[in-house]
Design an enzyme around this catalytic site. Structure first.
Site, PDB file in Angstrom:
ATOM      1  N   GLY A  95       0.713  -1.396   0.259  1.00  0.00           N
ATOM      2  CA  GLY A  95      -0.061  -0.280   0.567  1.00  0.00           C
ATOM      3  C   GLY A  95       0.702   0.956  -0.152  1.00  0.00           C
ATOM      4  N   GLU A 116       9.774  -2.088   4.334  1.00  0.00           N
ATOM      5  CA  GLU A 116       9.272  -2.547   3.103  1.00  0.00           C
ATOM      6  C   GLU A 116       9.980  -1.348   1.757  1.00  0.00           C
ATOM      7  OE1 GLU A 116       4.631  -0.958   4.818  1.00  0.00           O
ATOM      8  OE2 GLU A 116       5.925   0.400   4.034  1.00  0.00           O
TER       9      GLU A 116
HETATM   10  C1  5RP Z   1       2.959   1.012   6.397  1.00  0.00           C
HETATM   11  C2  5RP Z   1       2.308   1.280   5.140  1.00  0.00           C
HETATM   12  C3  5RP Z   1       1.285   1.114   4.274  1.00  0.00           C
HETATM   13  O1  5RP Z   1       1.571   0.028   3.560  1.00  0.00           O
HETATM   14  C4  5RP Z   1       0.659   2.386   3.771  1.00  0.00           C
HETATM   15  O2  5RP Z   1       0.584   3.212   4.925  1.00  0.00           O
HETATM   16  C5  5RP Z   1      -1.041   2.262   3.664  1.00  0.00           C
HETATM   17  O3  5RP Z   1      -1.845   1.549   4.453  1.00  0.00           O
HETATM   18  P1  5RP Z   1      -3.467   1.245   4.281  1.00  0.00           P
HETATM   19  O4  5RP Z   1      -3.424   0.523   3.031  1.00  0.00           O
HETATM   20  O5  5RP Z   1      -3.262   0.817   5.687  1.00  0.00           O
HETATM   21  O6  5RP Z   1      -4.126   2.932   4.182  1.00  0.00           O
HETATM   22  O7  5RP Z   1       3.479   2.342   4.617  1.00  0.00           O
HETATM   23  O8  5RP Z   1       3.869   0.938   6.385  1.00  0.00           O
END
Ligand code: 5RP
Length: 240
Positions: A95, A116
């Site tokens: 995400g 990530e």
């Molecule tokens: C976690 C991230 C997530 O991918 C990002 O916060 C998006 O999250 P969501 O899909 O719940 O909105 O970078 O560290």
């Protein structure tokens, strides 16, 4: 359509399309992201594994959350250092908190951006799945950019970040007093600026500060992006 329904629609479209195009395939080394959009994408991947449209993937996870999903679905998890992975993956999906028109990203809303970035910058293909609320024209002034620091560097890095014009705020726990402790035992400084930033230059600059582990700006690896639209469709960027 609710925001969470849109996340599931984008996630399903992405996984189905990537399998159809042969970018997700049997025997591959795959990186699995974190958050409420990456999770339904892992669920869809697990459904394909169950029905046999693909098989025998080796997964590397970016967080405790993704690890738990793999345990639940019986997807085998490897370390990036395992000889079968050897620090390189075929594809990773994840995400994002913001996506700009050049597909620069903010990530790390879930404080997982160090792992990530390690996984995504070392994948041949990086894929982002995001609902329409993540679409922005510029980065830096709204959603905070996370900077993971070793605890001893909090004050010195705060001063260096302030010199760039940022307003850094230590991320605090919810229902726990004190700082959020990341999966790497570090702290997070969340930064916003008054004016939009030059994302690639700021990514380099912040990462040059001693004590910074990694900033949640992602501009060095152009992702394929599956992005929700306001009228309930999915825009696909950078996929031939
Ligand atoms: C976690 C991230 C997530 O991918 C990002 O916060 C998006 O999250 P969501 O899909 O719940 O909105 O970078 O560290």
């Amino acid at each position: 359509m609710t925001q969470s329904e849109q996340k599931v629609m984008v996630a399903n479209t992405a996984i189905d399309t990537l399998i159809e195009k042969g970018l997700i395939f049997s025997g591959m080394k795959i990186g699995l992201g974190t958050g409420s959009t990456a999770m339904p994408a892992i669920t869809r991947l697990a459904e394909h594994l169950k029905k046999g449209s693909i098989k025998d993937v080796k997964a590397v996870v970016t967080s405790f959350q993704a690890q738990n999903a793999c345990l639940e679905y019986g997807i085998p998890v490897y370390s990036m250092n395992h000889p079968e992975i050897n620090g390189e993956l075929d594809l990773t999906f994840d995400g994002a908190d913001e996506v700009d028109p050049d597909c620069n990203l903010i990530k790390g809303g879930g404080a997982a951006h160090v792992r990530e970035k390690l996984v995504e910058y070392n994948s041949k293909i990086f894929v982002v799945v995001a609902d329409s609320t993540k679409r922005v024209d510029t980065i830096g002034t709204k959603f905070p950019v996370p900077v993971e620091v070793i605890p001893e560097a909090r004050a010195s890095v705060t001063r260096a970040l302030e010199a760039t014009g940022a307003k850094p705020v230590l991320r605090e726990g919810v229902r726990k007093c004190g700082p959020v402790i990341t999966d790497n035992n570090n702290w997070i400084l969340d930064c916003t600026w008054e004016k939009p930033i030059d994302v690639p230059a700021m990514e380099d600059k912040i990462n040059s500060f001693t004590g910074v582990v990694e900033v949640g700006l992602f501009s060095k690896k152009k992702p394929i992006v599956f992005l929700g639209t306001d009228d309930g469709k999915v825009e696909i960027r950078n996929l031939d």
